[in-house]
Design an enzyme around this catalytic site. Structure first.
Site, PDB file in Angstrom:
ATOM      1  N   ARG A   1      15.747 -49.421 -15.565  1.00 36.14           N
ATOM      2  CA  ARG A   1      15.922 -50.639 -15.052  1.00 36.14           C
ATOM      3  C   ARG A   1      17.389 -50.788 -14.912  1.00 36.14           C
ATOM      4  O   ARG A   1      18.094 -50.489 -15.783  1.00 36.14           O
ATOM      5  CB  ARG A   1      15.219 -51.884 -16.002  1.00 36.14           C
ATOM      6  CG  ARG A   1      14.047 -52.201 -15.514  1.00 36.14           C
ATOM      7  CD  ARG A   1      13.086 -53.127 -16.465  1.00 36.14           C
ATOM      8  NE  ARG A   1      14.100 -54.231 -16.882  1.00 36.14           N
ATOM      9  CZ  ARG A   1      13.324 -55.412 -17.581  1.00 36.14           C
ATOM     10  NH1 ARG A   1      12.133 -55.169 -17.987  1.00 36.14           N
ATOM     11  NH2 ARG A   1      14.189 -56.329 -17.975  1.00 36.14           N
TER      12      ARG A   1
ATOM     13  N   ARG B   1      14.722 -46.820 -22.761  1.00 32.04           N
ATOM     14  CA  ARG B   1      13.104 -47.372 -22.131  1.00 32.04           C
ATOM     15  C   ARG B   1      13.187 -46.580 -20.464  1.00 32.04           C
ATOM     16  O   ARG B   1      14.160 -46.679 -19.830  1.00 32.04           O
ATOM     17  CB  ARG B   1      13.214 -48.965 -21.971  1.00 32.04           C
ATOM     18  CG  ARG B   1      12.080 -49.256 -20.875  1.00 32.04           C
ATOM     19  CD  ARG B   1      11.943 -50.653 -20.980  1.00 32.04           C
ATOM     20  NE  ARG B   1      12.683 -51.257 -20.718  1.00 32.04           N
ATOM     21  CZ  ARG B   1      12.990 -52.851 -20.865  1.00 32.04           C
ATOM     22  NH1 ARG B   1      11.785 -53.385 -21.285  1.00 32.04           N
ATOM     23  NH2 ARG B   1      13.868 -53.536 -20.554  1.00 32.04           N
TER      24      ARG B   1
ATOM     25  N   ARG C   1      11.226 -69.614 -20.960  1.00 28.46           N
ATOM     26  CA  ARG C   1      12.606 -69.042 -21.562  1.00 28.46           C
ATOM     27  C   ARG C   1      13.753 -69.987 -21.722  1.00 28.46           C
ATOM     28  O   ARG C   1      14.516 -69.784 -22.031  1.00 28.46           O
ATOM     29  CB  ARG C   1      13.053 -68.153 -20.500  1.00 28.46           C
ATOM     30  CG  ARG C   1      13.381 -66.741 -21.144  1.00 28.46           C
ATOM     31  CD  ARG C   1      12.992 -65.690 -20.688  1.00 28.46           C
ATOM     32  NE  ARG C   1      13.690 -64.408 -20.207  1.00 28.46           N
ATOM     33  CZ  ARG C   1      13.233 -63.276 -19.921  1.00 28.46           C
ATOM     34  NH1 ARG C   1      11.788 -63.205 -20.148  1.00 28.46           N
ATOM     35  NH2 ARG C   1      14.013 -62.535 -19.796  1.00 28.46           N
TER      36      ARG C   1
ATOM     37  N   LYS D   1       7.591 -57.176 -25.711  1.00 31.20           N
ATOM     38  CA  LYS D   1       6.504 -58.162 -25.048  1.00 31.20           C
ATOM     39  C   LYS D   1       5.744 -57.544 -23.964  1.00 31.20           C
ATOM     40  O   LYS D   1       4.580 -57.862 -24.101  1.00 31.20           O
ATOM     41  CB  LYS D   1       7.593 -59.389 -24.371  1.00 31.20           C
ATOM     42  CG  LYS D   1       8.193 -60.179 -24.991  1.00 31.20           C
ATOM     43  CD  LYS D   1       8.972 -61.256 -24.601  1.00 31.20           C
ATOM     44  CE  LYS D   1       9.915 -60.833 -23.507  1.00 31.20           C
ATOM     45  NZ  LYS D   1      11.108 -59.967 -23.873  1.00 31.20           N
TER      46      LYS D   1
ATOM     47  N   ARG E   1      21.978 -59.808 -21.938  1.00 31.52           N
ATOM     48  CA  ARG E   1      20.662 -60.404 -22.034  1.00 31.52           C
ATOM     49  C   ARG E   1      20.370 -60.896 -23.428  1.00 31.52           C
ATOM     50  O   ARG E   1      19.579 -61.988 -23.835  1.00 31.52           O
ATOM     51  CB  ARG E   1      19.744 -59.474 -21.524  1.00 31.52           C
ATOM     52  CG  ARG E   1      19.600 -59.323 -20.184  1.00 31.52           C
ATOM     53  CD  ARG E   1      19.139 -57.987 -19.670  1.00 31.52           C
ATOM     54  NE  ARG E   1      17.669 -57.989 -20.046  1.00 31.52           N
ATOM     55  CZ  ARG E   1      17.015 -56.604 -20.158  1.00 31.52           C
ATOM     56  NH1 ARG E   1      17.984 -55.462 -20.153  1.00 31.52           N
ATOM     57  NH2 ARG E   1      15.958 -56.377 -20.669  1.00 31.52           N
TER      58      ARG E   1
HETATM   59  P1  AP5 Z   1       9.215 -53.478 -23.617  1.00 29.62           P
HETATM   60  O1  AP5 Z   1       7.808 -53.831 -24.195  1.00 29.62           O
HETATM   61  O2  AP5 Z   1       9.439 -53.256 -22.507  1.00 29.62           O
HETATM   62  O3  AP5 Z   1      10.013 -55.128 -24.209  1.00 29.62           O
HETATM   63  P2  AP5 Z   1      10.069 -56.380 -23.525  1.00 29.62           P
HETATM   64  O4  AP5 Z   1      10.097 -57.228 -24.718  1.00 29.62           O
HETATM   65  O5  AP5 Z   1       9.055 -56.574 -22.527  1.00 29.62           O
HETATM   66  O6  AP5 Z   1      11.602 -56.465 -23.019  1.00 29.62           O
HETATM   67  P3  AP5 Z   1      12.109 -56.696 -21.441  1.00 29.62           P
HETATM   68  O7  AP5 Z   1      13.444 -56.026 -21.585  1.00 29.62           O
HETATM   69  O8  AP5 Z   1      11.402 -56.568 -20.427  1.00 29.62           O
HETATM   70  O9  AP5 Z   1      12.195 -58.292 -21.674  1.00 29.62           O
HETATM   71  P4  AP5 Z   1      13.202 -59.015 -21.074  1.00 29.62           P
HETATM   72  O10 AP5 Z   1      12.697 -60.225 -21.551  1.00 29.62           O
HETATM   73  O11 AP5 Z   1      14.673 -58.968 -21.150  1.00 29.62           O
HETATM   74  O12 AP5 Z   1      12.910 -58.744 -19.468  1.00 29.62           O
HETATM   75  P5  AP5 Z   1      12.041 -59.473 -18.357  1.00 29.62           P
HETATM   76  O13 AP5 Z   1      11.567 -58.549 -17.606  1.00 29.62           O
HETATM   77  O14 AP5 Z   1      11.248 -60.324 -18.998  1.00 29.62           O
HETATM   78  O15 AP5 Z   1       9.818 -52.616 -24.802  1.00 29.62           O
HETATM   79  C1  AP5 Z   1      11.148 -52.064 -24.862  1.00 29.62           C
HETATM   80  C2  AP5 Z   1      11.186 -50.739 -24.991  1.00 29.62           C
HETATM   81  O16 AP5 Z   1      10.533 -50.591 -26.506  1.00 29.62           O
HETATM   82  C3  AP5 Z   1      10.185 -49.797 -24.368  1.00 29.62           C
HETATM   83  O17 AP5 Z   1      10.861 -48.434 -24.062  1.00 29.62           O
HETATM   84  C4  AP5 Z   1       9.053 -49.639 -25.234  1.00 29.62           C
HETATM   85  O18 AP5 Z   1       8.227 -48.384 -25.144  1.00 29.62           O
HETATM   86  C5  AP5 Z   1       9.814 -49.508 -26.616  1.00 29.62           C
HETATM   87  N1  AP5 Z   1       8.740 -50.234 -27.758  1.00 29.62           N
HETATM   88  C6  AP5 Z   1       8.179 -51.440 -27.444  1.00 29.62           C
HETATM   89  N2  AP5 Z   1       7.436 -51.613 -28.683  1.00 29.62           N
HETATM   90  C7  AP5 Z   1       7.870 -50.577 -29.610  1.00 29.62           C
HETATM   91  C8  AP5 Z   1       7.559 -50.333 -30.978  1.00 29.62           C
HETATM   92  N3  AP5 Z   1       6.718 -51.262 -31.576  1.00 29.62           N
HETATM   93  N4  AP5 Z   1       8.156 -49.290 -31.616  1.00 29.62           N
HETATM   94  C9  AP5 Z   1       9.025 -48.439 -30.856  1.00 29.62           C
HETATM   95  N5  AP5 Z   1       9.335 -48.585 -29.456  1.00 29.62           N
HETATM   96  C10 AP5 Z   1       8.710 -49.687 -28.873  1.00 29.62           C
HETATM   97  O19 AP5 Z   1      13.233 -60.118 -17.700  1.00 29.62           O
HETATM   98  C11 AP5 Z   1      14.124 -59.636 -16.894  1.00 29.62           C
HETATM   99  C12 AP5 Z   1      15.002 -60.550 -15.935  1.00 29.62           C
HETATM  100  O20 AP5 Z   1      14.272 -61.223 -15.033  1.00 29.62           O
HETATM  101  C13 AP5 Z   1      15.904 -61.542 -17.001  1.00 29.62           C
HETATM  102  O21 AP5 Z   1      16.989 -61.203 -17.480  1.00 29.62           O
HETATM  103  C14 AP5 Z   1      16.074 -62.806 -15.725  1.00 29.62           C
HETATM  104  O22 AP5 Z   1      17.032 -62.239 -14.851  1.00 29.62           O
HETATM  105  C15 AP5 Z   1      14.714 -62.565 -15.054  1.00 29.62           C
HETATM  106  N6  AP5 Z   1      13.468 -63.571 -15.899  1.00 29.62           N
HETATM  107  C16 AP5 Z   1      12.559 -63.016 -16.304  1.00 29.62           C
HETATM  108  N7  AP5 Z   1      11.881 -64.297 -16.817  1.00 29.62           N
HETATM  109  C17 AP5 Z   1      12.656 -65.415 -16.669  1.00 29.62           C
HETATM  110  C18 AP5 Z   1      12.425 -66.728 -16.978  1.00 29.62           C
HETATM  111  N8  AP5 Z   1      11.269 -67.116 -17.577  1.00 29.62           N
HETATM  112  N9  AP5 Z   1      13.349 -67.448 -16.526  1.00 29.62           N
HETATM  113  C19 AP5 Z   1      14.541 -67.135 -16.084  1.00 29.62           C
HETATM  114  N10 AP5 Z   1      14.560 -65.818 -15.675  1.00 29.62           N
HETATM  115  C20 AP5 Z   1      13.551 -64.907 -16.033  1.00 29.62           C
END
Ligand code: AP5
Length: 215
Positions: free
Chosen positions: A160, A127, A88, A13, A171
């Site tokens: 992270r 990552r 979410r 994402k 997660r």
């Molecule tokens: P990346 O693009 O970083 O993936 P992502 O989907 O953004 O993954 P996240 O781990 O950031 O999502 P998340 O939803 O768990 O975390 P968030 O920060 O929102 O890609 C991942 C890796 O793959 C990278 O190394 C990249 O280079 C590689 N990659 C990408 N695309 C690729 C491809 N096509 N081919 C190969 N490699 C690839 O949330 C973190 C925390 O915040 C949550 O756990 C929660 O505690 C809190 N939080 C956030 N939002 C909310 C909400 N709405 N409600 C409540 N709590 C929330």
């Protein structure tokens, strides 16, 4: 245009939001990035966010909804944005619909990025992120030219705290339990399009842009 990017942790994402927001000139709003900032604060809110974030649990809906709706109220989001990581839960999705409806706006499109669980875990464990500009890297799929340093801005790369194996697995469970129901919610609104997230980054971006241009 208000776009929601749905997908499990590691689906890409953040990577796609950075690519697509640049290509289409959309503001990128990432709830995870906002929480990572708040988590560093030495106050009650910072400690509350840290207590959920570090276990891979969702921050409570009331806190999350308030944070995102205040972000959306800023002038740069007036004409739309690309939402990454929000909503979410069903409660968050309903709150977003209600807030936009009051301004005669709506979520226009929802893209669900599909990636298998084994691949998600490989992506999370490898990552690295830039402390300065947030650019994502991967030790195997997208390594930086110089280890530990961001190609784009020279910032330091870090892993992270919630990317450890145990927290990443939690997660994924949280996603399946609390976020996956949104697929049904947005399918019911006829806004959802699936995109294969296992292709190369550029191919996934092309697919996302094609969906958005086709609206
Ligand atoms: P990346 O693009 O970083 O993936 P992502 O989907 O953004 O993954 P996240 O781990 O950031 O999502 P998340 O939803 O768990 O975390 P968030 O920060 O929102 O890609 C991942 C890796 O793959 C990278 O190394 C990249 O280079 C590689 N990659 C990408 N695309 C690729 C491809 N096509 N081919 C190969 N490699 C690839 O949330 C973190 C925390 O915040 C949550 O756990 C929660 O505690 C809190 N939080 C956030 N939002 C909310 C909400 N709405 N409600 C409540 N709590 C929330």
């Amino acid at each position: 245009m208000y776009i929601v990017l749905l997908g499990a942790p590691g689906a890409g994402k953040g990577t796609q939001a950075m690519e697509v927001s640049q290509k289409l000139g959309l503001v990128h709003v990432a709830s995870g990035d906002l929480f990572r900032e708040v988590r560093e604060s030495d106050n009650d809110l910072g400690r509350l966010v840290k207590s959920y974030y570090d276990k891979g649990e969702l921050v409570p809906d009331d806190v999350t909804i308030q944070m995102i709706l205040s972000r959306l109220a800023k002038p740069d989001c007036e004409k739309g944005c690309l939402l990454d990581g929000f909503p979410r839960t069903l409660q968050q999705a309903e709150a977003l619909d209600e807030a936009l409806r009051k301004q005669n706006k709506r979520v226009d499109r929802v893209i669900s990025i599909q990636v298998s669980e084994a691949e998600l875990l490989r992506r999370l464990s490898g990552r690295w992120l830039c402390r300065k500009c947030g650019a994502p890297y991967h030790s195997v799929y997208a390594p930086p030219k110089k280890a530990g340093t961001c190609d784009a801005c020279g910032g330091e790369l870090y892993q992270r705290p919630d990317d450890t194996e145990a927290t990443a697995k939690n997660r994924l469970e949280v996603y399946n339990r609390q976020t996956a129901p949104l697929i049904t919610y947005y399918t019911g609104q006829r806004k959802l399009t699936d995109v294969d997230g296992e292709k190369a980054v550029e191919a996934v971006s092309r697919a996302v842009v094609a969906v958005l241009k086709d609206r």
